[in-house]
Design a protein around this motif. Structure first.
Motif, PDB file in Angstrom:
ATOM      1  N   LEU A   1       0.861  -1.287   0.123  1.00  0.00           N
ATOM      2  CA  LEU A   1       0.043   0.041   0.105  1.00  0.00           C
ATOM      3  C   LEU A   1       0.804   1.228  -0.110  1.00  0.00           C
ATOM      4  N   GLU A   2       0.712   1.892  -1.036  1.00  0.00           N
ATOM      5  CA  GLU A   2       1.517   3.332  -1.176  1.00  0.00           C
ATOM      6  C   GLU A   2       0.494   4.436  -1.309  1.00  0.00           C
ATOM      7  N   LYS A   3       0.783   5.396  -0.930  1.00  0.00           N
ATOM      8  CA  LYS A   3      -0.158   6.733  -1.142  1.00  0.00           C
ATOM      9  C   LYS A   3      -0.888   6.701  -2.374  1.00  0.00           C
ATOM     10  N   GLY A   4      -1.973   6.328  -2.402  1.00  0.00           N
ATOM     11  CA  GLY A   4      -2.961   6.737  -3.429  1.00  0.00           C
ATOM     12  C   GLY A   4      -2.792   5.453  -4.570  1.00  0.00           C
ATOM     13  N   GLU A   5      -2.027   4.532  -4.227  1.00  0.00           N
ATOM     14  CA  GLU A   5      -1.712   3.245  -5.099  1.00  0.00           C
ATOM     15  C   GLU A   5      -1.455   1.884  -4.407  1.00  0.00           C
ATOM     16  N   VAL A   6      -1.808   0.758  -4.996  1.00  0.00           N
ATOM     17  CA  VAL A   6      -1.549  -0.596  -4.621  1.00  0.00           C
ATOM     18  C   VAL A   6      -0.707  -1.048  -5.726  1.00  0.00           C
ATOM     19  N   HIS A   7       0.413  -1.620  -5.101  1.00  0.00           N
ATOM     20  CA  HIS A   7       1.324  -2.507  -6.013  1.00  0.00           C
ATOM     21  C   HIS A   7       1.650  -3.950  -5.625  1.00  0.00           C
ATOM     22  N   VAL A   8       1.143  -4.871  -6.664  1.00  0.00           N
ATOM     23  CA  VAL A   8       1.368  -6.021  -6.415  1.00  0.00           C
ATOM     24  C   VAL A   8       2.376  -6.579  -7.157  1.00  0.00           C
ATOM     25  N   PHE A   9       3.344  -7.346  -6.599  1.00  0.00           N
ATOM     26  CA  PHE A   9       4.221  -7.953  -7.183  1.00  0.00           C
ATOM     27  C   PHE A   9       4.640  -9.283  -6.879  1.00  0.00           C
ATOM     28  N   ALA A  10       5.110 -10.341  -7.794  1.00  0.00           N
ATOM     29  CA  ALA A  10       5.172 -11.721  -7.634  1.00  0.00           C
ATOM     30  C   ALA A  10       6.024 -12.191  -8.376  1.00  0.00           C
ATOM     31  N   ASN A  11       7.011 -13.105  -8.054  1.00  0.00           N
ATOM     32  CA  ASN A  11       8.081 -13.868  -8.601  1.00  0.00           C
ATOM     33  C   ASN A  11       7.270 -15.241  -8.622  1.00  0.00           C
ATOM     34  N   LEU A  12       7.113 -15.777 -10.007  1.00  0.00           N
ATOM     35  CA  LEU A  12       6.472 -17.100  -9.960  1.00  0.00           C
ATOM     36  C   LEU A  12       7.450 -18.141 -10.598  1.00  0.00           C
ATOM     37  N   GLY A  13       7.639 -19.181  -9.966  1.00  0.00           N
ATOM     38  CA  GLY A  13       8.299 -20.458 -10.503  1.00  0.00           C
ATOM     39  C   GLY A  13       7.970 -20.966 -11.595  1.00  0.00           C
ATOM     40  N   PHE A  14       8.476 -22.030 -12.245  1.00  0.00           N
ATOM     41  CA  PHE A  14       8.292 -22.465 -13.620  1.00  0.00           C
ATOM     42  C   PHE A  14       6.776 -22.775 -13.886  1.00  0.00           C
ATOM     43  N   VAL A  15       6.399 -23.802 -12.845  1.00  0.00           N
ATOM     44  CA  VAL A  15       4.997 -24.112 -12.935  1.00  0.00           C
ATOM     45  C   VAL A  15       3.858 -22.949 -12.841  1.00  0.00           C
ATOM     46  N   MET A  16       4.040 -22.210 -11.911  1.00  0.00           N
ATOM     47  CA  MET A  16       2.971 -21.089 -11.571  1.00  0.00           C
ATOM     48  C   MET A  16       3.286 -20.139 -12.720  1.00  0.00           C
ATOM     49  N   GLY A  17       4.368 -20.195 -13.228  1.00  0.00           N
ATOM     50  CA  GLY A  17       4.780 -19.227 -14.605  1.00  0.00           C
ATOM     51  C   GLY A  17       3.958 -19.506 -15.647  1.00  0.00           C
ATOM     52  N   MET A  18       3.596 -20.889 -15.661  1.00  0.00           N
ATOM     53  CA  MET A  18       2.629 -21.031 -16.815  1.00  0.00           C
ATOM     54  C   MET A  18       1.365 -20.678 -16.615  1.00  0.00           C
ATOM     55  N   MET A  19       1.072 -20.303 -15.354  1.00  0.00           N
ATOM     56  CA  MET A  19      -0.432 -19.957 -15.106  1.00  0.00           C
ATOM     57  C   MET A  19      -0.350 -18.396 -14.943  1.00  0.00           C
ATOM     58  N   LYS A  20       0.662 -17.795 -15.120  1.00  0.00           N
ATOM     59  CA  LYS A  20       0.866 -16.143 -15.233  1.00  0.00           C
ATOM     60  C   LYS A  20      -0.335 -15.565 -15.664  1.00  0.00           C
ATOM     61  N   PRO A  21      -1.000 -16.057 -16.883  1.00  0.00           N
ATOM     62  CA  PRO A  21      -2.081 -14.889 -17.334  1.00  0.00           C
ATOM     63  C   PRO A  21      -3.304 -15.287 -16.709  1.00  0.00           C
ATOM     64  N   MET A  22      -3.615 -16.340 -16.128  1.00  0.00           N
ATOM     65  CA  MET A  22      -4.844 -16.512 -15.347  1.00  0.00           C
ATOM     66  C   MET A  22      -4.611 -15.744 -13.805  1.00  0.00           C
ATOM     67  N   ILE A  23      -3.530 -16.106 -13.594  1.00  0.00           N
ATOM     68  CA  ILE A  23      -3.256 -15.491 -12.051  1.00  0.00           C
ATOM     69  C   ILE A  23      -3.421 -13.803 -12.102  1.00  0.00           C
ATOM     70  N   GLU A  24      -2.606 -13.269 -13.223  1.00  0.00           N
ATOM     71  CA  GLU A  24      -2.891 -11.958 -13.472  1.00  0.00           C
ATOM     72  C   GLU A  24      -4.340 -11.432 -13.626  1.00  0.00           C
ATOM     73  N   SER A  25      -4.790 -12.191 -14.374  1.00  0.00           N
ATOM     74  CA  SER A  25      -6.551 -11.957 -14.715  1.00  0.00           C
ATOM     75  C   SER A  25      -7.285 -11.889 -13.186  1.00  0.00           C
ATOM     76  N   GLU A  26      -6.693 -12.945 -12.487  1.00  0.00           N
ATOM     77  CA  GLU A  26      -7.727 -12.974 -11.288  1.00  0.00           C
ATOM     78  C   GLU A  26      -7.267 -11.627 -10.276  1.00  0.00           C
ATOM     79  N   ILE A  27      -6.032 -11.523 -10.219  1.00  0.00           N
ATOM     80  CA  ILE A  27      -5.684 -10.309  -9.462  1.00  0.00           C
ATOM     81  C   ILE A  27      -6.173  -8.999  -9.835  1.00  0.00           C
ATOM     82  N   ASN A  28      -6.256  -8.731 -11.178  1.00  0.00           N
ATOM     83  CA  ASN A  28      -6.822  -7.699 -11.856  1.00  0.00           C
ATOM     84  C   ASN A  28      -8.607  -7.519 -11.386  1.00  0.00           C
ATOM     85  N   ARG A  29      -9.155  -8.771 -11.556  1.00  0.00           N
ATOM     86  CA  ARG A  29     -10.551  -8.882 -11.467  1.00  0.00           C
ATOM     87  C   ARG A  29     -10.690  -8.615  -9.811  1.00  0.00           C
TER      88      ARG A  29
END
Length: 91
Positions: free
Chosen positions: A56-84
């Motif tokens: 939580l920063e002033k006026g902004e939320v910052h989501v950051f994640a490092n994904l391993g190989f298996v989770m990296g293959m799911m990156k589009p789905m994970i990003e979509s869920e976070i954005n939703r």
């Protein structure tokens, strides 16, 4: 290693933003079996193959994640869920 790096502006008070991040974190933690906890204004989360934070920063939320190989293959789905969730909770 794949990364997720999302920044979203908001107009919430710090306590409202913290409540929204808590709700977001609980939902994502349940869905992806993450361990999470607050350290100051940053919600850290992790599990095998995932390590990141929601800051939580002033006026902004910052989501950051490092994904391993298996989770990296799911990156589009994970990003979509976070954005939703950000659309529902933060904006």
């Amino acid at each position: 290693m794949a990364q997720i790096d999302i920044r979203r502006k908001h107009h919430l008070s710090n306590s409202e933003a913290r409540k929204a991040v808590n709700k977001l974190a609980k939902s994502i933690a349940k869905e992806f079996d993450l361990d999470c906890g607050w350290e100051g204004n940053t919600m850290n989360f992790s599990r095998s193959g995932v390590d990141g934070h929601i800051a939580l920063e002033k006026g902004e939320v910052h989501v950051f994640a490092n994904l391993g190989f298996v989770m990296g293959m799911m990156k589009p789905m994970i990003e979509s869920e976070i954005n939703r969730h950000l659309d529902e909770q933060i904006v």
